[in-house]
Scaffold this active site. Structure first.
Site, PDB file in Angstrom:
ATOM      1  N   ASN A 148       0.816  -1.220   0.000  1.00  0.00           N
ATOM      2  CA  ASN A 148       0.000   0.000   0.000  1.00  0.00           C
ATOM      3  C   ASN A 148       0.850   1.271   0.000  1.00  0.00           C
ATOM      4  OD1 ASN A 148       0.913  -0.028   2.607  1.00  0.00           O
ATOM      5  ND2 ASN A 148      -1.061  -0.463   3.562  1.00  0.00           N
ATOM      6  N   ARG A 286       3.214   7.427  11.568  1.00  0.00           N
ATOM      7  CA  ARG A 286       2.657   6.956  12.834  1.00  0.00           C
ATOM      8  C   ARG A 286       2.474   8.143  13.768  1.00  0.00           C
ATOM      9  NH1 ARG A 286       1.111   3.344  10.339  1.00  0.00           N
ATOM     10  NH2 ARG A 286       1.548   1.135  10.566  1.00  0.00           N
ATOM     11  N   GLN A 315      -5.611   3.623  18.382  1.00  0.00           N
ATOM     12  CA  GLN A 315      -6.586   3.422  17.310  1.00  0.00           C
ATOM     13  C   GLN A 315      -7.518   2.278  17.668  1.00  0.00           C
ATOM     14  OE1 GLN A 315      -3.973   5.139  13.573  1.00  0.00           O
ATOM     15  NE2 GLN A 315      -4.678   3.059  13.479  1.00  0.00           N
ATOM     16  N   HIS A 334      -7.602   6.270  10.001  1.00  0.00           N
ATOM     17  CA  HIS A 334      -6.448   5.619   9.349  1.00  0.00           C
ATOM     18  C   HIS A 334      -6.901   4.864   8.101  1.00  0.00           C
ATOM     19  CE1 HIS A 334      -2.473   3.241  10.174  1.00  0.00           C
ATOM     20  NE2 HIS A 334      -2.602   3.596   8.900  1.00  0.00           N
TER      21      HIS A 334
HETATM   22  P1  NDP Z   1      10.319   2.171   4.225  1.00  0.00           P
HETATM   23  O1  NDP Z   1      10.990   1.264   5.209  1.00  0.00           O
HETATM   24  O2  NDP Z   1      10.461   1.914   2.774  1.00  0.00           O
HETATM   25  O3  NDP Z   1      10.762   3.677   4.468  1.00  0.00           O
HETATM   26  C1  NDP Z   1      11.017   4.219   5.711  1.00  0.00           C
HETATM   27  C2  NDP Z   1      12.208   5.117   5.543  1.00  0.00           C
HETATM   28  O4  NDP Z   1      12.427   5.785   6.789  1.00  0.00           O
HETATM   29  C3  NDP Z   1      13.472   4.332   5.213  1.00  0.00           C
HETATM   30  O5  NDP Z   1      14.111   4.931   4.105  1.00  0.00           O
HETATM   31  C4  NDP Z   1      14.280   4.450   6.476  1.00  0.00           C
HETATM   32  O6  NDP Z   1      15.659   4.576   6.256  1.00  0.00           O
HETATM   33  C5  NDP Z   1      13.811   5.786   7.003  1.00  0.00           C
HETATM   34  N1  NDP Z   1      14.123   5.963   8.408  1.00  0.00           N
HETATM   35  C6  NDP Z   1      14.366   5.026   9.362  1.00  0.00           C
HETATM   36  N2  NDP Z   1      14.644   5.642  10.534  1.00  0.00           N
HETATM   37  C7  NDP Z   1      14.566   6.969  10.299  1.00  0.00           C
HETATM   38  C8  NDP Z   1      14.767   8.112  11.113  1.00  0.00           C
HETATM   39  N3  NDP Z   1      15.096   7.991  12.391  1.00  0.00           N
HETATM   40  N4  NDP Z   1      14.625   9.329  10.543  1.00  0.00           N
HETATM   41  C9  NDP Z   1      14.291   9.454   9.238  1.00  0.00           C
HETATM   42  N5  NDP Z   1      14.099   8.406   8.428  1.00  0.00           N
HETATM   43  C10 NDP Z   1      14.234   7.184   8.956  1.00  0.00           C
HETATM   44  O7  NDP Z   1       8.773   2.179   4.638  1.00  0.00           O
HETATM   45  P2  NDP Z   1       7.538   2.760   3.817  1.00  0.00           P
HETATM   46  O8  NDP Z   1       7.950   3.969   3.082  1.00  0.00           O
HETATM   47  O9  NDP Z   1       6.848   1.662   3.088  1.00  0.00           O
HETATM   48  O10 NDP Z   1       6.593   3.134   5.044  1.00  0.00           O
HETATM   49  C11 NDP Z   1       6.996   4.132   5.983  1.00  0.00           C
HETATM   50  C12 NDP Z   1       6.034   4.125   7.152  1.00  0.00           C
HETATM   51  O11 NDP Z   1       4.756   4.569   6.723  1.00  0.00           O
HETATM   52  C13 NDP Z   1       5.774   2.736   7.747  1.00  0.00           C
HETATM   53  O12 NDP Z   1       6.759   2.392   8.702  1.00  0.00           O
HETATM   54  C14 NDP Z   1       4.431   2.903   8.376  1.00  0.00           C
HETATM   55  O13 NDP Z   1       4.604   3.335   9.714  1.00  0.00           O
HETATM   56  C15 NDP Z   1       3.769   3.995   7.565  1.00  0.00           C
HETATM   57  N6  NDP Z   1       2.665   3.490   6.735  1.00  0.00           N
HETATM   58  C16 NDP Z   1       1.427   4.073   6.894  1.00  0.00           C
HETATM   59  C17 NDP Z   1       0.359   3.609   6.172  1.00  0.00           C
HETATM   60  C18 NDP Z   1      -0.982   4.282   6.256  1.00  0.00           C
HETATM   61  O14 NDP Z   1      -1.990   3.708   5.833  1.00  0.00           O
HETATM   62  N7  NDP Z   1      -1.053   5.487   6.797  1.00  0.00           N
HETATM   63  C19 NDP Z   1       0.471   2.452   5.266  1.00  0.00           C
HETATM   64  C20 NDP Z   1       1.836   2.004   5.085  1.00  0.00           C
HETATM   65  C21 NDP Z   1       2.877   2.476   5.849  1.00  0.00           C
HETATM   66  P3  NDP Z   1      16.635   3.399   5.815  1.00  0.00           P
HETATM   67  O15 NDP Z   1      15.785   2.198   5.480  1.00  0.00           O
HETATM   68  O16 NDP Z   1      17.324   4.019   4.658  1.00  0.00           O
HETATM   69  O17 NDP Z   1      17.469   3.183   7.008  1.00  0.00           O
END
Ligand code: NDP
Length: 386
Positions: A148, A286, A315, A334
């Site tokens: 998603n 989140r 939630q 959400h």
């Molecule tokens: P990804 O894991 O692809 O992306 C998360 C990114 O955040 C990664 O690039 C990671 O870095 C980076 N990251 C980790 N720690 C930090 C930090 N301390 N500061 C800044 N960046 C950081 O996940 P997605 O993009 O697929 O999803 C992101 C979040 O979105 C999920 O964890 C979830 O909580 C939320 N989500 C919400 C949904 C909704 O319906 N509202 C649905 C799907 C997801 P790296 O990996 O490079 O270390």
């Protein structure tokens, strides 16, 4: 025979199934990074486009599970000691839930779940599970990575435009019979030329940058891992080595990093004080990335001109949650990642994970969060246990 306990959000109040607005949805077979969409064996227990994320939809899992002799228990009753979930947890082998209606699998609950071997997040984001406790009990945690991500990226773009252009209050004037143009536009701007930054540039964050690039915004990002130089050049995106640096230059900030202990409340009074007066904040990642009451204070003081998002804690959010009524909010429940389009993919991905698990086959590494007592696969890159 295994017992599968599946916690899903309640059915539509008008009954199930709903009247669908469309007859078909596009088929997405690959994601932007080349990863294939879920490929379960055999038929799906639903037609893509059906509402399968609610209790009566059962993620379409019943035909597969019952054909193979497993028991499926589906409920939305998840909180409190007398909930159906609590009653069924002690003899559950598998627990499935969705971030939209998360079952909070705390260390205490995990300790009571003596048979629990697999926890599946039907969607993305497994922070509702105490990952350290799951690892400690040898439980595998998996989610349907990428299912998603684009759904959420589209929601973010919608929220950026609706906040900056003051869409929701203007819509309200229209439906209430008004024609208050001055009131509508007194807080309405173009995004063109503004500075937009995303904290977290993974699957969703990067997709948001790609989608906003044609709007001629100046793009910025912070992420622990830098994007490849070719991408930075293609998107004309500026890298910052800290969220503090990014927020000091941006007009619109998007949060897209995972929640784990050290990202909790990163956006607090101190961070808001570093933002430009009148910044907009979008958070579909989140809720606990932000200090709840600091968000309200920032909106009331004018430090933030708007806050939109679809993530709350807990939630479902209680009726008196301050984010429901704070000024200049564009909150939704959400929903970003549970469009009917997204449901088709994460329900198929859940089936694929169950099939691998019951066959004793490896689960795709991109779906793994915890395995073998430690963070694994995607989890090893995206999460920290501290
Ligand atoms: P990804 O894991 O692809 O992306 C998360 C990114 O955040 C990664 O690039 C990671 O870095 C980076 N990251 C980790 N720690 C930090 C930090 N301390 N500061 C800044 N960046 C950081 O996940 P997605 O993009 O697929 O999803 C992101 C979040 O979105 C999920 O964890 C979830 O909580 C939320 N989500 C919400 C949904 C909704 O319906 N509202 C649905 C799907 C997801 P790296 O990996 O490079 O270390």
């Amino acid at each position: 025979m295994a017992k599968v306990v599946c916690v899903l959000y309640p059915d539509p109040v008008a009954g199930y199934p709903p009247d669908y607005a469309r007859d078909t949805i596009p088929t997405i077979s690959r994601y932007p990074n080349g990863q294939t969409a879920p490929t379960p064996d055999g038929p799906l227990g639903f037609k893509p486009g059906e509402l399968v994320g609610c209790v009566s939809g059962e993620l379409g899992l019943r035909p597969y599970l019952e054909r193979n002799g497993h028991e499926l228990l589906v409920t939305s009753d998840k909180d409190g000691e007398s909930s159906a979930f609590e009653r069924h947890l002690p003899d559950a082998d598998v627990v499935i839930s969705q971030p939209f209606w998360p079952v909070y699998l705390t260390a205490e609950r995990i300790a009571r779940a003596k048979k629990l071997a697999l926890v599946v997040t039907a969607g993305i984001g497994s922070d509702h599970v105490d990952l350290k406790a799951a690892a400690g009990h040898g439980i595998t945690v998996a989610e349907v990575t990428y299912s998603n991500s684009i759904s959420v990226a589209e929601h973010v773009v919608m929220m950026v435009l609706s906040l900056v252009r003051n869409y929701l209050p203007s819509h309200r004037y229209a439906v209430e019979g008004g024609w208050n143009i001055a009131d509508c536009v007194a807080r309405s701007y173009d995004v063109e030329g503004m500075h937009f930054g995303t904290v977290g540039a993974g699957r969703i964050g990067l997709a948001v940058l790609r989608r906003l690039a044609p709007f001629d915004l100046h793009l910025h990002y912070y992420d622990p891992h830098r994007l490849i130089p070719e991408l930075e050049t293609e998107l004309k995106v500026t890298y910052h080595d800290s969220p503090e640096s990014l927020v000091s230059v941006c007009d619109v900030v998007n949060l897209q990093m995972p929640l784990y202990p050290s990202t909790e409340h990163v956006f607090n009074d101190d961070m808001f004080a570093r933002m430009k007066r009148g910044s907009y904040l979008v958070n579909t990642a989140r809720a606990k990335l932000c200090d709840r009451d600091a968000v309200v204070r920032a909106l009331e003081s004018g430090r933030l001109a708007g806050y939109a998002g679809d993530v709350w804690f807990p939630q479902p959010a209680p009726a008196d949650h301050p984010w429901r009524r704070m000024p200049f909010n564009g909150m939704t429940p959400h929903i970003a990642g549970t469009t009917l389009s997204a449901q088709a993919r994460y329900a198929a991905g859940t089936l694929e994970i169950l099939q691998a698990f019951f066959a004793g086959q490896p689960i795709r590494p991109e779906y793994l969060i915890v395995e073998g007592g430690k963070l694994a696969g995607t989890g090893a890159r995206s999460y920290k246990l501290t």
